[in-house]
Design an enzyme around this catalytic site. Structure first.
Site, PDB file in Angstrom:
ATOM      1  CG  HIS A   1      -2.191   0.817   0.484  1.00  0.00           C
ATOM      2  ND1 HIS A   1      -1.484   2.357   1.383  1.00  0.00           N
ATOM      3  CD2 HIS A   1      -2.661   0.567   0.747  1.00  0.00           C
ATOM      4  CE1 HIS A   1      -2.893   3.106   1.462  1.00  0.00           C
ATOM      5  NE2 HIS A   1      -4.148   2.155   0.203  1.00  0.00           N
TER       6      HIS A   1
ATOM      7  CD  GLU B   1      -5.243   1.243  -2.761  1.00  0.00           C
ATOM      8  OE1 GLU B   1      -6.308   1.900  -2.539  1.00  0.00           O
ATOM      9  OE2 GLU B   1      -4.483   1.730  -2.531  1.00  0.00           O
TER      10      GLU B   1
HETATM   11  C1  PEP Z   1      -6.679   3.755   0.423  1.00  0.00           C
HETATM   12  O1  PEP Z   1      -6.040   4.151   0.739  1.00  0.00           O
HETATM   13  O2  PEP Z   1      -6.617   1.946  -0.162  1.00  0.00           O
HETATM   14  C2  PEP Z   1      -7.792   4.213  -0.567  1.00  0.00           C
HETATM   15  C3  PEP Z   1      -8.890   3.883  -1.408  1.00  0.00           C
HETATM   16  O3  PEP Z   1      -8.098   5.315   0.091  1.00  0.00           O
HETATM   17  P1  PEP Z   1      -9.847   6.560  -0.281  1.00  0.00           P
HETATM   18  O4  PEP Z   1     -10.266   6.051  -0.888  1.00  0.00           O
HETATM   19  O5  PEP Z   1      -9.763   6.901   1.068  1.00  0.00           O
HETATM   20  O6  PEP Z   1      -9.055   7.348  -1.250  1.00  0.00           O
END
Ligand code: PEP
Length: 251
Positions: free
Chosen positions: A97, A165
Site C-alpha cells: 500500500h 491506486e
Molecule cells: C486507500 O488508501 O487504499 C484508499 C483507497 O483510500 P481512499 O478511498 O480514502 O482514497
C-alpha cells in the site's frame, strides 16, 4: 462465468476501538446477504482483526490485514507474520500500500511480503500506483516495474489481486478521483503487463481493482467505464451506509 465484483474496505487507522469495529462489522454482516453478486472483504487494523473475524464467521465477508512482515516469525520486534495473521482469521493481506511504501518499503520488500502471504495461503492484494501522471507517459513504466518486481516468476496458481491506486487520487473526494477513461487505459496496460509477466491464462484471471477516492458518487462510472473488477475503498468504507452504497452500485 462472469467474475464476481469485489469491494475491499481498507479501514486504515480510522477505526480505533473494538466497539466501533464490532458495530461496523455487524452492520455489514446483516446487509451483506442481500447483496449477491458482489464479494466484500474488510481489512481492519491488526489488533481489531481477530474480533472482526469472529463477528464475520459464517458470513460471506472475508477479513484480512492491511500489511504484513516480509519475514517469517522470529526475532523481529513489532512485526506481524503471515502465519500469525492466518491463525487469527485473516484470509488475505494488502501488500505494498502506498502509505506503507511512503514509510520506506521498497519493491523488493513488497515482493518478500507477497511471498510470505502466499506461503501462508493468504490472498495477496498487491497495491501499485504512481505519484503523478506525467506528460511523457513514464508513470506507465513506473507501474510496470512495481508489478514485474513483485510478480515475476510466480507460480500460475498464485492467489494474487492487483489494486491500482494512484497516490495522487487517494484520500480526496469523488470529484478528484481518476476519470473512467484514464482508468480504462491503465487497466488495459496492467492487464497486458500481467499477461507478459505471468503465464497468459493466469494474467487474464487476476482481478484488477481501483482505489483512490471511490465514493458512491463515482462507483458506477468507474466500474462501467474503467474496466476494473472492483474497488479498494479507504475513507468511504468506515461507515456502514456509504460503504453499502458503493457495494450496491457494483451489483
Ligand atoms: C486507500 O488508501 O487504499 C484508499 C483507497 O483510500 P481512499 O478511498 O480514502 O482514497
Amino acid at each position: 462465468m462472469a467474475r464476481k465484483r469485489l469491494v475491499v474496505g481498507n479501514w486504515k487507522s480510522y477505526i480505533e476501538s473494538p466497539s466501533e469495529a464490532h458495530a461496523l462489522a455487524l452492520a455489514l454482516r446483516r446487509k451483506a446477504r442481500a447483496l449477491p453478486g458482489v464479494e466484500v472483504w474488510l481489512a481492519p487494523p491488526y489488533p481489531l482483526l481477530p474480533a472482526v473475524a469472529e463477528v464475520l464467521e459464517s458470513s460471506p465477508i472475508k477479513v484480512g490485514a492491511q500489511a504484513l512482515s516480509a519475514s517469517p516469525g522470529g526475532k523481529h520486534t513489532g512485526e506481524v507474520s503471515a502465519n500469525m495473521l492466518k491463525q487469527v482469521g485473516a484470509q488475505f493481506a494488502l501488500v505494498g500500500h502506498s502509505e506503507r511504501r511512503a514509510q520506506g518499503e521498497g519493491d523488493e520488500q513488497v515482493r518478500a511480503q507477497l511471498l510470505q502471504a502466499l506461503q501462508a495461503k493468504l490472498t495477496a492484494v498487491l497495491c501499485v500506483g504512481e505519484h503523478e501522471r506525467l506528460q511523457d507517459g513514464s508513470h506507465f513504466s513506473f507501474i510496470e516495474r512495481q508489478l514485474v518486481v513483485a510478480l515475476d516468476a510466480l507460480p500460475p496458481k498464485a492467489k494474487v489481486i492487483v489494486a491500482y491506486e494512484p497516490v495522487w487520487a487517494i484520500g480526496k473526494s469523488a470529484e478528484e478521483a481518476m476519470q473512467p477513461q484514464d482508468l480504462e487505459q491503465m487497466a488495459i496496460f496492467i492487464r497486458k503487463t500481467l499477461v507478459e509477466t505471468l503465464d497468459r491464462s493466469a494474467g487474464l484471471k487476476i482481478p484488477i481493482l481501483y482505489g483512490g477516492s471511490v465514493e458512491s458518487a463515482n462507483t458506477h462510472a468507474l466500474l462501467i467505464g474503467g474496466g476494473v473488477n472492483g474497488f479498494l475503498v479507504g475513507h468511504a468504507s468506515v461507515e456502514a451506509e456509504p460503504f453499502l452504497e458503493i457495494i450496491k452500485a457494483c451489483k
